[in-house]
Enzyme design. Sequence first.
Site, mmCIF file in Angstrom:
data_model
loop_
_atom_site.group_PDB
_atom_site.id
_atom_site.type_symbol
_atom_site.label_atom_id
_atom_site.label_comp_id
_atom_site.label_asym_id
_atom_site.label_seq_id
_atom_site.Cartn_x
_atom_site.Cartn_y
_atom_site.Cartn_z
ATOM 1 N NE ARG A 57 -2.110 -1.102 3.613
ATOM 2 C CZ ARG A 57 -3.563 -0.886 3.522
ATOM 3 N NH1 ARG A 57 -4.111 0.278 3.863
ATOM 4 N NH2 ARG A 57 -4.254 -1.962 3.668
ATOM 5 C CB VAL A 58 1.004 4.167 -1.717
ATOM 6 C CG1 VAL A 58 1.841 5.787 -1.383
ATOM 7 C CG2 VAL A 58 1.614 3.267 -2.646
ATOM 8 C CD GLU A 122 8.406 15.564 -5.190
ATOM 9 O OE1 GLU A 122 8.346 16.897 -5.442
ATOM 10 O OE2 GLU A 122 9.087 14.648 -5.781
ATOM 11 C CE1 TYR A 123 -0.454 12.837 -0.948
ATOM 12 C CE2 TYR A 123 -0.288 14.800 0.419
ATOM 13 C CZ TYR A 123 -0.883 13.879 -0.178
ATOM 14 O OH TYR A 123 -2.369 14.021 -0.273
ATOM 15 C CD GLU A 128 -4.488 7.120 -9.064
ATOM 16 O OE1 GLU A 128 -5.607 7.076 -9.737
ATOM 17 O OE2 GLU A 128 -4.257 6.548 -8.119
ATOM 18 C CG ASP A 167 2.647 0.579 -15.170
ATOM 19 O OD1 ASP A 167 1.627 0.005 -16.020
ATOM 20 O OD2 ASP A 167 2.471 0.384 -13.861
ATOM 21 C CE LYS A 169 -1.251 1.469 -14.299
ATOM 22 N NZ LYS A 169 -1.871 0.094 -13.843
ATOM 23 N N PRO A 170 -2.978 7.077 -16.945
ATOM 24 C CG PRO A 170 -5.090 7.860 -17.783
ATOM 25 C CD PRO A 170 -4.091 6.367 -17.803
ATOM 26 C CG ASN A 172 1.184 4.117 -12.672
ATOM 27 O OD1 ASN A 172 0.666 3.908 -11.611
ATOM 28 N ND2 ASN A 172 1.550 3.232 -13.468
ATOM 29 C CG ASP A 185 3.640 1.814 -9.844
ATOM 30 O OD1 ASP A 185 4.670 1.092 -9.970
ATOM 31 O OD2 ASP A 185 2.632 1.557 -9.625
ATOM 32 C CB THR A 202 -2.112 -1.293 -17.757
ATOM 33 O OG1 THR A 202 -1.558 -1.003 -16.646
ATOM 34 C CG2 THR A 202 -3.642 -1.158 -17.615
#
EC number: 2.7.11.11
Length: 351
Positions: A57-58, A122-123, A128, A167, A169-170, A172, A185, A202
Site C-alpha cells: 500500500r501507499v 515526495e507527496y 491521479e 507502465d 497510464k493516467p 500513474n 510507480d 496494463t
Amino acid sequence: MGNAAAAKKGSEQESVKEFLAKAKEDFLKKWENPAQNTAHLDQFERIKTLGTGSFGRVMLVKHMETGNHYAMKILDKQKVVKLKQIEHTLNEKRILQAVNFPFLVKLEFSFKDNSNLYMVMEYVPGGEMFSHLRRIGRFSEPHARFYAAQIVLTFEYLHSLDLIYRDLKPENLLIDQQGYIQVTDFGFAKRVKGRTWTLCGTPEYLAPEIILSKGYNKAVDWWALGVLIYEMAAGYPPFFADQPIQIYEKIVSGKVRFPSHFSSDLKDLLRNLLQVDLTKRFGNLKNGVNDIKNHKWFATTDWIAIYQRKVEAPFIPKFKGPGDTSNFDDYEEEEIRVSINEKCGKEFSEF
C-alpha cells in the site's frame, strides 16, 4: 523552415545532447552505487492510506523531525516473492534512487525491516490524472498537449539512460500543486540496452509487439504515449473491451477510430505513434524523439519552457494545505505488522 529557425532547432538539439550526457553521468554514479537504508519506520507518523496494490500500500506519512509529508510505499516481502516480483521491486528502487527529472516523483528515503520494504517519496497532493480525467470527461487538446509534452521529455530522459518505463497510464501520473505531472510507480521500469521479453503493463496500454511475445524495446513507451494522448483527448482509450483478449485483438489489428472532434494534426500524430509497424513508429526512427517534438500538433509547445516549468498549467488541483488528501480515494486502514524474524533476507539483500 527558415535558416534562422533551423539553426535555432539545431542548437537546441545540441544543448539537449549535452544535458542528457551530463544527466547520464549523474545517473550512473547512483546506479552503480545505490543508496541503502536511509531512514527508519519509527521516524514517520502514518496518517492515511492513499492507495493499495497486490503486494502493498501507499500511505501518507509525516516525518516527525521535519514535519514534512511524504508518500510511503510499503511492500510486503513475502507477497512480492509469491507474486514473482522480486526483480521488478529491486529495479524500481534502484532506478528511482538514481533518476532526477522535474516530472519524476522523487524517492527521498528507502529502508527495510523484517517484513517489509519501504520507499518514501515526495507527496503529490493533487492526486491521479485518472480521477481528474474521469471527473472532467476529457481534456481539451491544449490541456492534453501540456501533459503530453512533459511525458515526451520524461521518456527522452529515461530512454537516454537505457530505461524503459513500461507502465504509462493516467493512474500513474500525479498532478502537483503547480499543475505539472509527476510520474510515479516504477514497478515495471527496467534498464535494457537491447531488447526485453517480459509481458507486463496494463492491457489497454500494451504495444502490439508485447502482446505478440516479440522482443521489444523503448518503442513500447511511444506506443503507450499514443494511447495516453488519445485517452486524454477522447475521455476513453483507443482500444477497449470487456476482456483483455478482446482488447489485444483490437491492438494488434492496427485499426484505430478517432472521435470527430480530434484535430487533423492530432490524428496524424496518433497514427504515427499507434503504428503497429516498428519501422514506422515515431520515436523509433532515425530522428528519434525529434519526430515527435517537431510534429505539427506540438508546433506551439516551447519545450525548454515546459522543462523549466514556466508554462502556466491549464488546471491547478484544489489543495487545502500540507497533508491534504481530498484528491485521493478512501481505503480501509490496516496496521503495519513487522515480524520478529527476518523474512526473505537473501532475496532483498540489495534493497
